[in-house]
Design a protein around this motif. Structure first.
Motif, mmCIF file in Angstrom:
data_model
loop_
_atom_site.group_PDB
_atom_site.id
_atom_site.type_symbol
_atom_site.label_atom_id
_atom_site.label_comp_id
_atom_site.label_asym_id
_atom_site.label_seq_id
_atom_site.Cartn_x
_atom_site.Cartn_y
_atom_site.Cartn_z
ATOM 1 N N GLN A 32 0.825 -1.210 0.000
ATOM 2 C CA GLN A 32 0.000 0.000 0.000
ATOM 3 C C GLN A 32 0.857 1.257 0.000
ATOM 4 O OE1 GLN A 32 -2.396 -0.632 3.487
ATOM 5 N NE2 GLN A 32 -3.972 -1.751 2.377
ATOM 6 N N VAL A 33 1.896 1.271 0.831
ATOM 7 C CA VAL A 33 2.774 2.443 0.913
ATOM 8 C C VAL A 33 3.450 2.686 -0.433
ATOM 9 C CG1 VAL A 33 4.950 3.265 1.931
ATOM 10 C CG2 VAL A 33 3.145 2.364 3.408
ATOM 11 N N LEU A 34 4.000 1.638 -1.031
ATOM 12 C CA LEU A 34 4.664 1.801 -2.328
ATOM 13 C C LEU A 34 3.696 2.340 -3.375
ATOM 14 C CD1 LEU A 34 6.849 -1.426 -2.321
ATOM 15 C CD2 LEU A 34 7.703 0.931 -2.374
ATOM 16 N N THR A 35 2.480 1.810 -3.398
ATOM 17 C CA THR A 35 1.477 2.278 -4.353
ATOM 18 C C THR A 35 1.145 3.746 -4.115
ATOM 19 O OG1 THR A 35 0.549 0.065 -4.590
ATOM 20 C CG2 THR A 35 -0.865 1.921 -5.206
ATOM 21 N N GLU A 36 0.928 4.107 -2.847
ATOM 22 C CA GLU A 36 0.604 5.505 -2.527
ATOM 23 C C GLU A 36 1.740 6.448 -2.910
ATOM 24 O OE1 GLU A 36 -0.551 5.745 1.586
ATOM 25 O OE2 GLU A 36 -2.205 4.337 1.288
ATOM 26 N N TRP A 37 2.971 5.967 -2.849
ATOM 27 C CA TRP A 37 4.127 6.794 -3.185
ATOM 28 C C TRP A 37 4.505 6.712 -4.655
ATOM 29 C CZ3 TRP A 37 7.686 5.498 1.590
ATOM 30 C CH2 TRP A 37 7.103 6.037 2.747
ATOM 31 N N GLY A 38 3.651 6.085 -5.468
ATOM 32 C CA GLY A 38 3.837 6.078 -6.913
ATOM 33 C C GLY A 38 4.748 4.998 -7.458
ATOM 34 N N VAL A 39 5.039 3.961 -6.680
ATOM 35 C CA VAL A 39 5.870 2.861 -7.164
ATOM 36 C C VAL A 39 4.929 1.770 -7.658
ATOM 37 C CG1 VAL A 39 7.636 1.152 -6.594
ATOM 38 C CG2 VAL A 39 7.705 3.429 -5.528
ATOM 39 N N ASP A 40 4.983 1.491 -8.940
ATOM 40 C CA ASP A 40 4.119 0.487 -9.557
ATOM 41 C C ASP A 40 4.439 -0.900 -9.003
ATOM 42 O OD1 ASP A 40 3.630 -1.598 -11.923
ATOM 43 O OD2 ASP A 40 2.282 0.126 -12.200
ATOM 44 N N ARG A 41 3.415 -1.705 -8.821
ATOM 45 C CA ARG A 41 3.580 -3.065 -8.275
ATOM 46 C C ARG A 41 4.525 -3.904 -9.133
ATOM 47 N NH1 ARG A 41 4.952 -7.063 -6.500
ATOM 48 N NH2 ARG A 41 3.853 -8.641 -5.326
ATOM 49 N N ARG A 42 4.662 -3.575 -10.420
ATOM 50 C CA ARG A 42 5.548 -4.329 -11.315
ATOM 51 C C ARG A 42 6.977 -3.819 -11.315
ATOM 52 N NH1 ARG A 42 1.135 -3.520 -15.766
ATOM 53 N NH2 ARG A 42 1.742 -1.489 -15.030
ATOM 54 N N VAL A 71 6.656 -4.941 17.183
ATOM 55 C CA VAL A 71 7.626 -4.742 16.115
ATOM 56 C C VAL A 71 7.125 -3.546 15.312
ATOM 57 C CG1 VAL A 71 6.509 -6.430 14.587
ATOM 58 C CG2 VAL A 71 8.899 -5.810 14.194
ATOM 59 N N THR A 72 8.052 -2.706 14.914
ATOM 60 C CA THR A 72 7.695 -1.492 14.171
ATOM 61 C C THR A 72 8.418 -1.495 12.838
ATOM 62 O OG1 THR A 72 7.364 -0.237 16.202
ATOM 63 C CG2 THR A 72 7.751 1.042 14.209
ATOM 64 N N VAL A 73 7.689 -1.134 11.789
ATOM 65 C CA VAL A 73 8.285 -0.928 10.476
ATOM 66 C C VAL A 73 8.165 0.558 10.170
ATOM 67 C CG1 VAL A 73 8.259 -1.527 8.029
ATOM 68 C CG2 VAL A 73 7.584 -3.240 9.743
ATOM 69 N N VAL A 74 9.293 1.176 9.866
ATOM 70 C CA VAL A 74 9.334 2.588 9.494
ATOM 71 C C VAL A 74 9.668 2.644 8.007
ATOM 72 C CG1 VAL A 74 10.479 4.810 9.859
ATOM 73 C CG2 VAL A 74 10.149 3.237 11.789
ATOM 74 N N TYR A 75 8.856 3.355 7.259
ATOM 75 C CA TYR A 75 9.070 3.519 5.823
ATOM 76 C C TYR A 75 9.480 4.959 5.558
ATOM 77 C CZ TYR A 75 5.989 -0.586 5.738
ATOM 78 O OH TYR A 75 5.403 -1.810 5.956
ATOM 79 N N ALA A 76 10.407 5.132 4.623
ATOM 80 C CA ALA A 76 10.803 6.467 4.175
ATOM 81 C C ALA A 76 10.994 6.388 2.667
ATOM 82 C CB ALA A 76 12.084 6.913 4.862
ATOM 83 N N GLY A 77 10.573 7.418 1.964
ATOM 84 C CA GLY A 77 10.685 7.361 0.517
ATOM 85 C C GLY A 77 10.825 8.720 -0.110
ATOM 86 N N GLY A 78 11.261 8.681 -1.345
ATOM 87 C CA GLY A 78 11.402 9.870 -2.162
ATOM 88 C C GLY A 78 11.340 9.460 -3.618
ATOM 89 N N PRO A 79 11.573 10.388 -4.520
ATOM 90 C CA PRO A 79 11.430 10.080 -5.938
ATOM 91 C C PRO A 79 12.387 8.997 -6.445
ATOM 92 C CG PRO A 79 12.000 12.395 -5.612
ATOM 93 C CD PRO A 79 11.900 11.764 -4.265
#
Length: 158
Positions: A32-42, A71-79
């Motif tokens: 979900q996070v990857l999709t919301e940040w514009g990373v295509d599932r493929r 347990v905690t997962v922290v996500y960080a992203g950019g272009p």
């Protein structure tokens, strides 16, 4: 160029009980996070990211649950970068390079301190490090300030 997670503009934090269900929840949240940040599932990094994440969360469930109820997962992203950390409150800090270079035998097995599944089963920290390096990324362990926990950070180029 890979940027440090602290410098990335997007953030998401997921905290859950250290139980078997955490692996599924973490994988679904990552998608979900990857999709919301514009990373295509493929995108070629998505499947390896999901495998790396599942291995790290599984390790927390298997080896840290007795002392770390969450347990905690922290996500960080950019272009051009995606990073995530899996954090638990178990004090053992795995040597990621040793896990890769000696197939996971570098003092990380047994005693509830290790990396989980070993190289013979195709899992564990050797797989995490190998996939991360193949994708041009970095893997580091960061201790909590009080020394009673750690985060394993994976940073990958997109």
């Amino acid at each position: 160029m890979i940027r440090r997670p602290e410098a990335l503009p997007y953030r998401h934090v997921l905290t859950m009980p250290t139980t078997g269900a955490a692996v599924r929840v973490a994988r679904e949240t990552t998608e979900q996070v990857l999709t919301e940040w514009g990373v295509d599932r493929r995108h070629p990094c998505v499947d390896p990211v999901l495998l790396i994440l599942a291995e790290l969360v599984t390790n927390s469930v298997r080896h840290a649950a007795a002392v770390s109820p969450q347990v905690t997962v922290v996500y960080a992203g950019g272009p051009d970068t995606f990073a995530f950390a899996v954090h638990d409150r178990h004090p053992f800090q795995p040597a990621l390079l040793a896990a890769f270079t000696d197939g996971g035998r570098g003092g990380e097995g047994g005693g509830g301190r290790g990396d989980g599944a070993g190289a013979a089963s195709g899992g564990g920290l050797p797989t995490v490090v190998q996939l991360t390096l193949q994708l041009g990324g970095t893997a580091v362990v960061r201790a909590d300030p009080d020394g009673r926990g750690k985060s394993v950070w994976i940073t990958l180029p997109l």
